[in-house]
Structure formats: structure tokens, C-alpha cells
Enzyme design. Structure first.
Site, PDB file in Angstrom:
ATOM      1  N   ASN A  39      -5.150   6.423  -0.911  1.00 26.94           N
ATOM      2  CA  ASN A  39      -4.428   6.913   0.268  1.00 26.94           C
ATOM      3  C   ASN A  39      -3.873   8.315   0.079  1.00 26.94           C
ATOM      4  OD1 ASN A  39      -4.933   4.874   2.063  1.00 26.94           O
ATOM      5  ND2 ASN A  39      -3.190   3.642   1.391  1.00 26.94           N
ATOM      6  N   GLU A  51      -6.703  -1.283  -6.854  1.00 25.14           N
ATOM      7  CA  GLU A  51      -5.877  -0.337  -7.610  1.00 25.14           C
ATOM      8  C   GLU A  51      -4.811  -1.148  -8.352  1.00 25.14           C
ATOM      9  OE1 GLU A  51      -6.021   3.728  -4.886  1.00 25.14           O
ATOM     10  OE2 GLU A  51      -4.489   2.242  -4.437  1.00 25.14           O
ATOM     11  N   SER A  92       0.817  -1.212   0.000  1.00 28.01           N
ATOM     12  CA  SER A  92       0.000   0.000   0.000  1.00 28.01           C
ATOM     13  C   SER A  92       0.848   1.258   0.000  1.00 28.01           C
ATOM     14  CB  SER A  92      -0.979   0.008   1.170  1.00 28.01           C
ATOM     15  OG  SER A  92      -0.398  -0.489   2.323  1.00 28.01           O
ATOM     16  N   HIS A 139      -3.461  -3.676  -5.638  1.00 24.75           N
ATOM     17  CA  HIS A 139      -3.707  -3.199  -4.268  1.00 24.75           C
ATOM     18  C   HIS A 139      -5.168  -3.395  -3.876  1.00 24.75           C
ATOM     19  CE1 HIS A 139      -3.764   0.373  -1.255  1.00 24.75           C
ATOM     20  NE2 HIS A 139      -3.435  -0.735  -0.645  1.00 24.75           N
TER      21      HIS A 139
HETATM   22  P1  NAI Z   1      -0.065  -9.360   8.085  1.00 21.12           P
HETATM   23  O1  NAI Z   1       1.022  -9.065   9.070  1.00 21.12           O
HETATM   24  O2  NAI Z   1      -1.444  -9.639   8.591  1.00 21.12           O
HETATM   25  O3  NAI Z   1       0.376 -10.634   7.221  1.00 21.12           O
HETATM   26  C1  NAI Z   1       1.629 -10.759   6.611  1.00 21.12           C
HETATM   27  C2  NAI Z   1       1.953 -12.247   6.466  1.00 21.12           C
HETATM   28  O4  NAI Z   1       3.101 -12.371   5.650  1.00 21.12           O
HETATM   29  C3  NAI Z   1       2.253 -12.928   7.787  1.00 21.12           C
HETATM   30  O5  NAI Z   1       1.484 -14.102   7.914  1.00 21.12           O
HETATM   31  C4  NAI Z   1       3.755 -13.256   7.693  1.00 21.12           C
HETATM   32  O6  NAI Z   1       4.103 -14.466   8.359  1.00 21.12           O
HETATM   33  C5  NAI Z   1       3.965 -13.370   6.208  1.00 21.12           C
HETATM   34  N1  NAI Z   1       5.316 -13.075   5.774  1.00 21.12           N
HETATM   35  C6  NAI Z   1       6.132 -12.075   6.213  1.00 21.12           C
HETATM   36  N2  NAI Z   1       7.290 -12.106   5.529  1.00 21.12           N
HETATM   37  C7  NAI Z   1       7.207 -13.140   4.654  1.00 21.12           C
HETATM   38  C8  NAI Z   1       8.067 -13.654   3.664  1.00 21.12           C
HETATM   39  N3  NAI Z   1       9.278 -13.119   3.461  1.00 21.12           N
HETATM   40  N4  NAI Z   1       7.637 -14.688   2.904  1.00 21.12           N
HETATM   41  C9  NAI Z   1       6.419 -15.238   3.123  1.00 21.12           C
HETATM   42  N5  NAI Z   1       5.578 -14.801   4.069  1.00 21.12           N
HETATM   43  C10 NAI Z   1       5.958 -13.752   4.808  1.00 21.12           C
HETATM   44  O7  NAI Z   1      -0.038  -8.154   7.039  1.00 21.12           O
HETATM   45  P2  NAI Z   1      -1.225  -7.616   6.116  1.00 21.12           P
HETATM   46  O8  NAI Z   1      -1.985  -6.590   6.860  1.00 21.12           O
HETATM   47  O9  NAI Z   1      -1.957  -8.756   5.533  1.00 21.12           O
HETATM   48  O10 NAI Z   1      -0.403  -6.838   4.988  1.00 21.12           O
HETATM   49  C11 NAI Z   1       0.305  -7.523   3.986  1.00 21.12           C
HETATM   50  C12 NAI Z   1       0.622  -6.559   2.854  1.00 21.12           C
HETATM   51  O11 NAI Z   1      -0.596  -5.978   2.355  1.00 21.12           O
HETATM   52  C13 NAI Z   1       1.521  -5.391   3.214  1.00 21.12           C
HETATM   53  O12 NAI Z   1       2.328  -5.090   2.118  1.00 21.12           O
HETATM   54  C14 NAI Z   1       0.520  -4.264   3.467  1.00 21.12           C
HETATM   55  O13 NAI Z   1       1.073  -2.994   3.259  1.00 21.12           O
HETATM   56  C15 NAI Z   1      -0.527  -4.563   2.413  1.00 21.12           C
HETATM   57  N6  NAI Z   1      -1.857  -4.044   2.670  1.00 21.12           N
HETATM   58  C16 NAI Z   1      -2.415  -4.103   3.924  1.00 21.12           C
HETATM   59  C17 NAI Z   1      -3.699  -3.622   4.131  1.00 21.12           C
HETATM   60  C18 NAI Z   1      -4.322  -3.681   5.486  1.00 21.12           C
HETATM   61  O14 NAI Z   1      -5.327  -2.978   5.714  1.00 21.12           O
HETATM   62  N7  NAI Z   1      -3.814  -4.487   6.403  1.00 21.12           N
HETATM   63  C19 NAI Z   1      -4.502  -3.052   3.035  1.00 21.12           C
HETATM   64  C20 NAI Z   1      -3.858  -3.116   1.744  1.00 21.12           C
HETATM   65  C21 NAI Z   1      -2.574  -3.565   1.602  1.00 21.12           C
END
Ligand code: NAI
Length: 505
Positions: A194, A156, A123, A144
Site C-alpha cells: 500500500n 505481508e 492493513s 496481512h
Molecule cells: P468486514 O466488515 O467484511 O468484516 C469484519 C467482521 O468483523 C464483521 O463480520 C464484524 O461483525 C466482525 N467484527 C467487528 N468487530 C468485532 C469484534 N470486536 N469481535 C469480533 N468480530 C468483530 O471487514 P473486512 O474487509 O473483512 O476487514 C477486516 C480486517 O481486514 C480489517 O482490519 C481490514 O483493514 C483488513 N483488511 C481488509 C482488506 C479488504 O480488502 N477488505 C484487505 C486486507 C486487510
């Protein structure tokens, strides 16, 4: 271009809040999905979470049990990146860290076929930067999603400097086939949503800082006059001030400290106090306690005017129609400006000047300004401000008039552009600037704000309705009042206003 064929294997990396939801969306659309997470058991856990949330739909009778089973059967947890080899589209939703994302995509290039598409759900990180160092940077694109991915329609599709147009289009068409509302955007800080949403928070925080009105009063006006589902302070409490403040800071820094995005000291105080919003039980509001919810400031009932004078430009205004329907006698009166007048008090729409300055400039002492509404024909509340020169009865006269039309009145201190007038002008300005810089088309900017954050109408469509000349005048007046570059109108807004054109047709 067309959507990827239904037998294309989709891989989702990262099974957290976003990854699990994205995997569900793809499986629900009929695609086979592989899920990988670096943390042991997380991929299976993410799939189990999808199963549990679909089970709730089955229990409520909103999904057939065999459909749920079919969706679950399309989701497979794998325990290595190498196992993603058959994928035609990989969607990465891991930790928000440039180096980690780059490294994952670099490894994937050696695992996947050359035609595979690499998509990132980032994001805030530049798509161009993630692609740098790849052997085939043209294959990388932003995809996105919004949280929760199964419910939020917007995607997006973000192209970096090196993204192939065909890759972006394939992802766009695939998102559409998955039932989403995709939009195209160029990689730029905050992408569309955003970035364009910043004034929704920023202007409310400014008005609060200037003691224009209380937190519940601003929220009530934004909801009841503006048609937004949540007020800005309620929404910031829901998002969490740590996250909202971090996003504002990152957008502000990414645009080289452009004052349009300047963060707020008030929000910084909340973060420093640990008052992060709902999740900590306290933000702008307190949660979970027994204290009664704070109420918006609402003017006391005042007597209705016997008759109201209506200037020419106000004759067709829905407020005049509401007064007439309430049995108030209307008289036309001369005047090039739009106003209503009762008992010698003039009530006019805000043009971005403070009431006191406008009263002095226009030579009208008894001046009360009213704020913007999404629909003056049905709004239940309006914000007003009173010029310092006005007589003590000015507010009562104005309140009596608006109450006669069925509208609750919230008195603001004399801040320029009250709350909706300035917020909508700034949202439209930000949207216009994104169009001006070729980041997205007007229709896509409006779709993004409708589908990504649930605005009642797109900011550019709203500006068209207000009239672009009026929007530019509000911004010019704000800029002059504050002497700040923050309010400079977008050259595109000015150009379209001069041409008498709108953004849509
Ligand atoms: P989260 O922390 O809930 O999940 C991330 C997952 O990725 C975890 O299960 C972790 O174990 C895993 N992970 C971390 N490094 C890894 C790697 N090198 N290889 C494989 N797995 C790995 O995070 P979330 O909130 O789901 O966000 C994920 C992405 O989505 C980020 O880039 C964030 O900026 C983006 N995003 C988040 C939003 C939100 O509202 N939470 C909305 C839109 C985008």
C-alpha cells in the site's frame, strides 16, 4: 523455525470478507479452524459462504466433493472469545479500529496459552501500536492477507518494534506452508504494497490533472505498453475512490505530509460527487449504461519512412529490430544519445524532461519523445510527445515510423516523463526508499508487488533492467521540472547507480 504443526488450532476472529477467506485458506491447508464473530450468526454465515464458493469449484470439476467436505469439516463456528482457548495462532480480521483491536487482543491474552501467536490482518494500523499494552507484546505480529484471501498469494508478515523475530518467522513459515508467498516487512505506514503502489495512482492523476492525456488513453498505454493488467483509472474505479482516496490520505498523513504521497484534488472531486467507481455505476468511467466505451487517442495511419537512421546506443534496441523485420532500411548515424531519425524528425526515449525543454537544451527542433515499455520487442502501443518547436509534420513522421514497427501511437501533451517513464521511476524510487529504510529486502519488495497487486515485474527488477542511472536521471529531471521534493531520488538508488550495481545481483 518451521511452520506450525498441522494439529495447531487456528482461530480467526471476524468472519467478514477477509476473515472467511483466511479461515478457508487455513482449513484448505489441513488445519483445524475456529471462527468467531461478534455479530450473531456471522461466523456460521462466513463458513456457509466458504462452503458455497467451494461448491462452485466442485461443480466446475476443479475440486473433488470429498475434499470440499473435508475442508468444511475443519471449520467450526464458536460463539465466544473464550472458546478460542485451544488456539495456537489467532488471526484477527475485525473492524479497522485500534482501540477495538487492542481490547480484543488484551482479552485473548487471558484466554490463550502463553505460547499462542497473536496475528492481525490490519492493513493500516501500526503493529507496534496494537501491541502496546499487551502483557506479551512480542507475541503480536501482522499477517496481512490480500483480497480475496484464497486467491491472492501475498502475505505481508509485519513486525512491530516489539515483535519477537521467532514469532514473525513462525508466521512466515506457516503462510508458506499454506501455499502463500510471504514476505517480511517492518511496521511502517502502508507496509510494502500500500506504500509502494501509491505512484501507480498518483502519477496518473497528476498527468490527468495536467491534461497530458485522456483517462482511456492513459489506461491503454499503461496496459498495452506497460503490461499492467488494469490501467490506473480502471483499477481506482474497481477499488472504489472512497477507499483508494482514504488509503492515500492515511499514508500521506502517516508520513507527515511527505509530498510523494500527496492526494489528488481530482480524486477528491470524485469522492465528493459520490462517483465512487464501479460500485456506484460511475467513477472515471460509466458502468452499466448503453454508452460505448471511451476509446484511447490513437494517431491516424501515416506513411512509413523509406529509411530510418539509428544512433549507436539505439543499434541493439528492440525497436530497431522491429523496423528491420518490417523491411525498413536502417542506417547507422553518429550520436552518443539513443535515437531514431526519419525525415529529419528525431525520436528518442523520454529522460523525464519535457520534449520542449529538451529540444531547446539539445538544439534539436524536430524532437518527438517516446515513453517506456515493458517490452519494446512486443508492445502494441506507445505514448509520444512532441516538442512545441517541432514542425507540423513531426508527429506524422514519428507515427509513420512506429506504425511501421506495428505499434499504435498515442499522442500526449508535453508532460515530463509521459506516463510509464515517470510511473515506473517513481515506483522504483518508492521501493528503493523502503529498502533504504530497512522496511524490507529488495526481493521481498518485488515479490510483494508481483503477488499482492499483480504487477508485470517487480519495480526494482524493472529499474535494474532500465539501468539505475537512467532511473535516477528521470527522477532528477522530474524534480527539476516541477521544483518539487516529490520527485527526489532515494539516496540508495543514487548510490547503487553510482556503483554500477543493480538491486538484484
Ligand atoms: P468486514 O466488515 O467484511 O468484516 C469484519 C467482521 O468483523 C464483521 O463480520 C464484524 O461483525 C466482525 N467484527 C467487528 N468487530 C468485532 C469484534 N470486536 N469481535 C469480533 N468480530 C468483530 O471487514 P473486512 O474487509 O473483512 O476487514 C477486516 C480486517 O481486514 C480489517 O482490519 C481490514 O483493514 C483488513 N483488511 C481488509 C482488506 C479488504 O480488502 N477488505 C484487505 C486486507 C486487510
Amino acid at each position: 523455525m518451521a511452520a506450525l504443526p498441522k494439529d495447531t488450532v487456528i482461530a480467526v476472529i471476524g468472519a467478514g470478507a477477509m476473515g472467511a477467506g483466511i479461515a478457508q485458506v487455513a482449513a484448505q491447508a489441513g488445519y483445524p479452524v475456529l471462527v468467531y464473530d461478534a455479530k450473531d450468526g456471522a461466523a456460521a454465515g462466513g463458513i456457509a459462504g466458504v462452503g458455497a464458493s467451494l461448491a462452485k469449484l466442485v461443480d466446475k470439476g476443479k475440486m473433488a466433493a470429498d475434499l470440499r467436505q473435508a475442508i468444511i469439516s475443519r471449520l467450526t463456528a464458536v460463539d465466544s472469545l473464550a472458546a478460542l482457548a485451544p488456539a495456537g495462532l489467532v488471526i484477527e480480521a475485525i473492524v479497522e479500529d485500534l482501540a477495538v483491536k487492542r481490547s480484543v487482543f488484551q482479552q485473548l491474552e487471558d484466554i490463550l496459552g502463553e505460547g499462542a501467536i497473536l496475528a492481525t490482518n490490519t492493513s493500516s494500523i501500526s503493529i507496534t501500536a496494537i501491541a502496546n499494552g499487551l502483557k506479551r507484546p512480542g507475541r503480536l505480529v501482522g499477517m496481512h492477507f490480500f483480497n480475496p484471501a484464497p486467491l491472492m498469494a501475498l502475505v505481508e508478515v509485519v513486525s512491530g518494534l516489539t515483535t519477537d523475530a521467532g514469532v514473525a518467522q513462525a508466521v512466515y513459515d506457516t503462510a508458506a506452508a499454506w501455499g502463500k508467498s510471504p514476505v517480511h516487512a517492518k511496521s511502517t505506514p502502508g507496509f510494502i504494497v500500500n506504500r509502494v503502489a501509491r505512484p501507480f495512482y498518483g502519477e496518473a492523476l497528476r498527468v490527468l490533472q495536467e491534461q497530458g492525456a485522456s483517462v482511456p488513453t492513459i489506461d491503454a498505454v499503461v496496459k498495452e505498453a506497460g503490461g499492467f493488467r488494469l490501467g490506473p483509472f480502471e483499477l481506482m474505479d474497481l477499488i472504489g475512490h472512497d477507499i483508494n482516496f482514504a488509503v492515500t490520505n492515511s499514508v500521506w498523513r502517516a508520513y507527515f505530509n511527505d509530498p510523494r504521497y500527496q492526494p489528488s484534488l481530482i480524486q477528491q472531486e470524485l469522492v465528493e460527487a459520490g462517483w465512487l467507481g464501479r460500485k456506484t455505476g460511475r467513477g472515471f468511467y460509466e458502468y452499466g449504461g448503453s454508452a460505448p466505451a471511451p476509446q484511447p487517442a490513437t494517431a491516424a495511419a501515416a506513411s512509413r519512412p523509406a529509411r530510418v537512421a539509428v544512433s549507436g546506443p539505439m543499434a541493439d534496441h528492440p525497436l530497431a529490430a522491429r523496423l528491420k523485420a518490417a523491411g525498413i532500411a536502417l542506417e547507422s548515424c553518429p550520436g552518443d544519445d539513443a535515437f531514431l531519425q526519419a525525415d529529419g524528425v528525431r525520436l528518442a526515449p523520454s529522460d523525464g524532461r519535457p520534449a520542449t525543454l529538451r529540444a531547446a537544451q539539445d538544439g534539436i527542433a524536430d524532437l518527438v519523445l517516446f515513453d517506456l515499455a515493458l517490452d519494446f520487442g512486443s508492445c502494441q502501443r506507445l505514448a509520444v510527445s512532441v516538442a512545441d518547436q517541432a514542425s507540423v509534420t513531426a508527429l506524422t513522421a514519428a507515427a509513420g515510423l512506429l506504425q511501421a514497427a506495428g505499434i499504435a501511437v498515442s499522442l500526449f501533451n508535453d508532460v515530463p516523463g509521459l506516463i510509464l517513464t515517470r510511473t515506473v521511476a517513481m515506483l522504483a524510487n518508492e521501493a528503493a526508499e523502503a529498502v533504504h529504510h530497512g522496511i524490507a529486502l529488495p526481493a521481498d519488495v518485488d515479490t510483494a508487488m508481483l503477488k499482492g497487486v499483480g504487477y508485470p515485474t517487480g519495480p526494482l527488477a524493472w529499474a535494474d533492467r532500465i539501468g539505475l542511472g537512467r532511473v535516477v536521471a528521470v527522477l532528477d529531471n522530474l524534480q527539476q521540472t516541477y521544483g518539487e521534493d516529490r520527485y527526489r531520488p532515494s539516496p540508495l538508488l543514487r548510490r547503487k547507480a553510482a556503483a554500477g550495481r543493480g538491486f538484484h545481483g
